[in-house]
Design an enzyme around this catalytic site. Structure first.
Site, PDB file in Angstrom:
ATOM      1  NE  ARG A 106       2.631  -7.956   9.998  1.00 60.32           N
ATOM      2  CZ  ARG A 106       2.853  -6.849   9.004  1.00 60.32           C
ATOM      3  NH1 ARG A 106       3.995  -5.998   9.205  1.00 60.32           N
ATOM      4  NH2 ARG A 106       1.882  -6.513   8.549  1.00 60.32           N
TER       5      ARG A 106
ATOM      6  CD  GLU B 194      -2.781   1.366   2.228  1.00 61.39           C
ATOM      7  OE1 GLU B 194      -2.874   0.495   3.277  1.00 61.39           O
ATOM      8  OE2 GLU B 194      -3.324   2.391   2.467  1.00 61.39           O
TER       9      GLU B 194
ATOM     10  CE  LYS C 273       3.351   0.301   4.648  1.00 58.62           C
ATOM     11  NZ  LYS C 273       2.229  -0.115   4.070  1.00 58.62           N
TER      12      LYS C 273
HETATM   13  P1  ATP Z   1      -0.344  -1.746   6.483  1.00 59.29           P
HETATM   14  O1  ATP Z   1      -0.888  -2.891   5.926  1.00 59.29           O
HETATM   15  O2  ATP Z   1      -0.406  -1.652   8.164  1.00 59.29           O
HETATM   16  O3  ATP Z   1      -0.173  -0.366   5.855  1.00 59.29           O
HETATM   17  P2  ATP Z   1       2.111  -3.257   6.002  1.00 59.29           P
HETATM   18  O4  ATP Z   1       3.416  -3.324   6.838  1.00 59.29           O
HETATM   19  O5  ATP Z   1       1.156  -4.676   6.163  1.00 59.29           O
HETATM   20  O6  ATP Z   1       1.482  -2.062   6.708  1.00 59.29           O
HETATM   21  P3  ATP Z   1       1.670  -3.354   3.258  1.00 59.29           P
HETATM   22  O7  ATP Z   1       2.075  -2.295   2.216  1.00 59.29           O
HETATM   23  O8  ATP Z   1       0.368  -3.775   3.343  1.00 59.29           O
HETATM   24  O9  ATP Z   1       2.362  -2.903   4.473  1.00 59.29           O
HETATM   25  O10 ATP Z   1       2.790  -4.482   2.801  1.00 59.29           O
HETATM   26  C1  ATP Z   1       2.839  -5.170   1.752  1.00 59.29           C
HETATM   27  C2  ATP Z   1       3.235  -6.652   1.656  1.00 59.29           C
HETATM   28  O11 ATP Z   1       4.666  -6.810   2.595  1.00 59.29           O
HETATM   29  C3  ATP Z   1       2.193  -7.088   2.487  1.00 59.29           C
HETATM   30  O12 ATP Z   1       2.027  -8.740   1.576  1.00 59.29           O
HETATM   31  C4  ATP Z   1       2.410  -7.432   3.675  1.00 59.29           C
HETATM   32  O13 ATP Z   1       2.018  -8.667   4.258  1.00 59.29           O
HETATM   33  C5  ATP Z   1       4.089  -7.609   3.576  1.00 59.29           C
HETATM   34  N1  ATP Z   1       4.648  -7.439   4.808  1.00 59.29           N
HETATM   35  C6  ATP Z   1       4.626  -6.229   5.574  1.00 59.29           C
HETATM   36  N2  ATP Z   1       5.304  -5.961   6.815  1.00 59.29           N
HETATM   37  C7  ATP Z   1       6.093  -7.259   6.680  1.00 59.29           C
HETATM   38  C8  ATP Z   1       7.080  -7.882   7.659  1.00 59.29           C
HETATM   39  N3  ATP Z   1       7.342  -7.182   8.674  1.00 59.29           N
HETATM   40  N4  ATP Z   1       7.415  -9.061   7.306  1.00 59.29           N
HETATM   41  C9  ATP Z   1       7.055  -9.725   6.155  1.00 59.29           C
HETATM   42  N5  ATP Z   1       6.141  -9.253   5.417  1.00 59.29           N
HETATM   43  C10 ATP Z   1       5.735  -8.015   5.801  1.00 59.29           C
HETATM   44 MG    MG Z   2      -0.516  -4.461   4.881  1.00 56.79          MG
END
Ligand code: ATP
Ligand code: MG
Length: 561
Positions: free
Chosen positions: A261, A36, A271
């Site tokens: 994660r 995102e 974030k």
């Molecule tokens: P949010 O959804 O709360 O804004 P997010 O960290 O999940 O934050 P995204 O942009 O949705 O951010 O993440 C993109 C991809 O990266 C998603 O598929 C998510 O599952 C993966 N991802 C995010 N943080 C991690 C992490 N710490 N370890 C592994 N994969 C991650």
């Molecule tokens: Mg996410």
């Protein structure tokens, strides 16, 4: 932590192998990385990027870069640009497959219309509070909305009016009609569209209704014919909902697979927290080298290959864990040891005058660029009557087992001469300069008479030295899990000494030829890189990692099993 350094066929690859065997997707392997655009990428995202692009590569499949841009309030072009940059910098290529959820908004809208027509969605006039209140709790079933039984015609009309800007934000929502007493809260008539008068960074003011993430995500995967939709564990209990949507719409359904994660010790990865650190100037921007962002790690001097190597070696798991940051640094060090040229730099200079060396003479010593790399060649390093050494390579009153320079003692100046200290010049009790002599017969650092010295130290010629600011970094937080302390704000654990700037460090001249972001080793000191703040007049250097390895020690201690 159980999986550090385990390189094996993990559970995701086992599922894919099985699917290939049963020909579930006609032999296709198609993944995506779906960020995102509401923040900068961090090492956790790198793990997901390496996993998705890595699997596509290994199985001769494809991986899309797709922006999940369904929330115009928090998203923006700046983030899109930085994410594209970062994925490319990590070394991955999506060819012509750069996609945006916003490109599918019309399609998502028409799918919602289909769902209404099937009697599986309705427009609800309850406000956000009422909806949430009536949803019940895990132990208490929810209550149906009084608007749940609107006719298909009325729903179609109202949904269209929502789209046509006839209502205010929050006045109405579209909800899926599933089951308000379902044990899985996500299945209790989730909202799938909301009214939001916001300018989207790509579709501008075309829409005033936006799909909710849960509605959008599965549809995006379906449209792109993703085979394995890999996501993190928190989406496990959303999977039944995604599957419900796709089944009701009767469209292509990918297999969602969840993994844990990545969390790293001594840092934060949320974030929201990263945004707060940046927006409140607690750190110096998204690329602050203390942050676990991709931009921060790049500026710190971590190479893309070391990050990829780290992500591969930690493997994937089904349980959340906290990986020691020392392991990341270990991977960085291993990579830089092989690739980084060596230079000499004096961080805390102490001047030395060599009494028995000609005033104007400059000799050029042959120095191997990288003893680990036979092709790295040799450079000429100037030597002259006045040189700098590190302050801590000298002790006026040496303690036991201090073998470096002291009054009357002798050391080897690496690649130069044996050097003896004859006199110490002090001001206000502080050592200002050493008067020394060299043994002219030891040029290159070898003694012809077999005489041994116990220590070899580095040096930089005073006449030829360039000045630099060197930025030293330590952990941003003082405890392993700063965001995991109940009732305490993670900011309470910020390390006030995480950045230390050394001015007027003395650097050998060859370093001036390096470009911004170039990585190198300062002999005996650690790995460093050229900071982008560097100008023609001012060299700025970042510390990447110390030479000393803490990981093998931690591993030996058996902390992580
Ligand atoms: P949010 O959804 O709360 O804004 P997010 O960290 O999940 O934050 P995204 O942009 O949705 O951010 O993440 C993109 C991809 O990266 C998603 O598929 C998510 O599952 C993966 N991802 C995010 N943080 C991690 C992490 N710490 N370890 C592994 N994969 C991650
Ligand atoms: Mg996410």
């Amino acid at each position: 932590m159980t999986n550090v350094e385990k390189i094996s066929s993990d559970f995701i690859r086992i599922i894919i192998n099985e699917d290939l065997k049963t020909n579930k997707y006609n032999g296709r392997v198609y993944t995506r990385f779906p960020p995102e655009p509401n923040g900068y990428l961090h090492i956790g995202h790198a793990k997901s990027i390496c996993l998705n692009f890595g699997i596509a590569e290994e199985y001769n499949g494809k991986c899309n870069l797709r922006f999940d841009d369904t929330n115009p309030i928090k998203e923006g072009e700046e983030y899109v640009k930085s994410i594209i940059d970062d994925v490319r910098w990590l070394g991955f290529d999506w060819e012509d497959r750069l996609f945006f959820a916003s490109d599918y908004f019309s399609k998502m809208y028409s799918y919602a219309v289909d769902l209404i027509k099937a009697g599986k969605a309705y427009v609800d006039d309850q406000n956000a509070y009422e909806i949430s209140y009536n949803r019940g709790t895990v132990n208490k079933p929810g209550k149906n909305s009084p608007y749940r039984d609107r006719s298909v015609e009325e729903n179609l009309e109202l949904f269209e009016s929502m789209k046509n800007d006839e209502f205010k934000d929050g006045e109405k929502v579209l909800r899926a009609k599933i089951d308000n007493s379902h044990p899985n809260m996500n299945m209790r008539d989730p909202v799938i569209y909301r009214i939001l008068h916001a300018i989207h960074h790509r579709t501008k003011d075309k829409w005033c209704i936006y799909p909710m993430y849960d509605w959008a995500h599965g549809i995006e995967d379906s449209i792109e014919k993703i085979t394995h939709s890999i996501c993190t564990l928190e989406f496990e209990n959303h999977r039944p909902l995604y599957d419900w949507f796709l089944k009701e719409l009767n469209i292509y359904r990918p297999q969602q697979i969840e993994f844990a994660r990545l969390n790293l010790t001594y840092t934060v990865m949320s974030k929201r927290m990263l945004l707060e650190l940046v927006n409140n100037d607690i750190v110096n921007g998204w690329d602050d080298p203390r942050l676990p962002t991709i931009k921060g790690m790049k500026r710190r001097g971590f190479s893309p290959s070391s990050i990829r190597d780290f992500c591969r070696r930690i493997g994937i798991a089904k349980v959340n864990s906290n990986i020691p940051i020392e392991f990341l640094e270990y991977c960085v060090r291993e990579d830089l040891n092989k690739t980084a040229p060596r230079f000499m730099g004096i961080l805390n200079p102490l001047k030395i005058t060599i009494e028995n060396y000609s005033n104007d003479l400059i000799e050029y010593m042959d120095v191997i660029n990288n003893p680990e790399d036979p092709n790295s060649g040799i450079r000429k390093v100037p030597f002259s009557k006045s040189i700098y050494i590190e302050q801590d390579d000298f002790m006026e009153n040496p303690i036991k087992k201090f073998y470096r320079l002291s009054p009357g003692g002798e050391v080897r100046l690496v690649n130069a001469y044996f050097l003896k200290c004859n006199d110490v010049i002090k001001e206000d009790d502080i050592v200002k300069e050493l008067i020394c002599t060299i043994d002219h017969d030891t040029k290159g650092g070898n003694s012809p008479d077999g005489r041994k010295v116990k220590s070899t130290i580095h040096w930089v010629s005073l006449k030829n030295a360039i000045n630099a600011d060197v930025r030293l970094y330590s952990r941003l937080f003082t405890i392993e899990n700063p965001s995991g302390k109940k009732g305490q704000d993670y900011k309470e654990f910020l390390n006030p000494n995480s950045l230390k700037i050394l001015k007027n460090c003395k650097i050998e001249p060859a370093v001036s030829k390096l470009k911004k972001f170039d990585r190198f080793q300062f002999l005996r000191k650690g790995y460093f890189c050229i900071d982008p703040d560097t100008t023609d007049k001012n060299l700025v250097i970042n510390q990447t990692v110390e030479l000393r390895d803490r990981w093998l020690k931690i591993k030996k201690k058996g902390e992580p099993s």
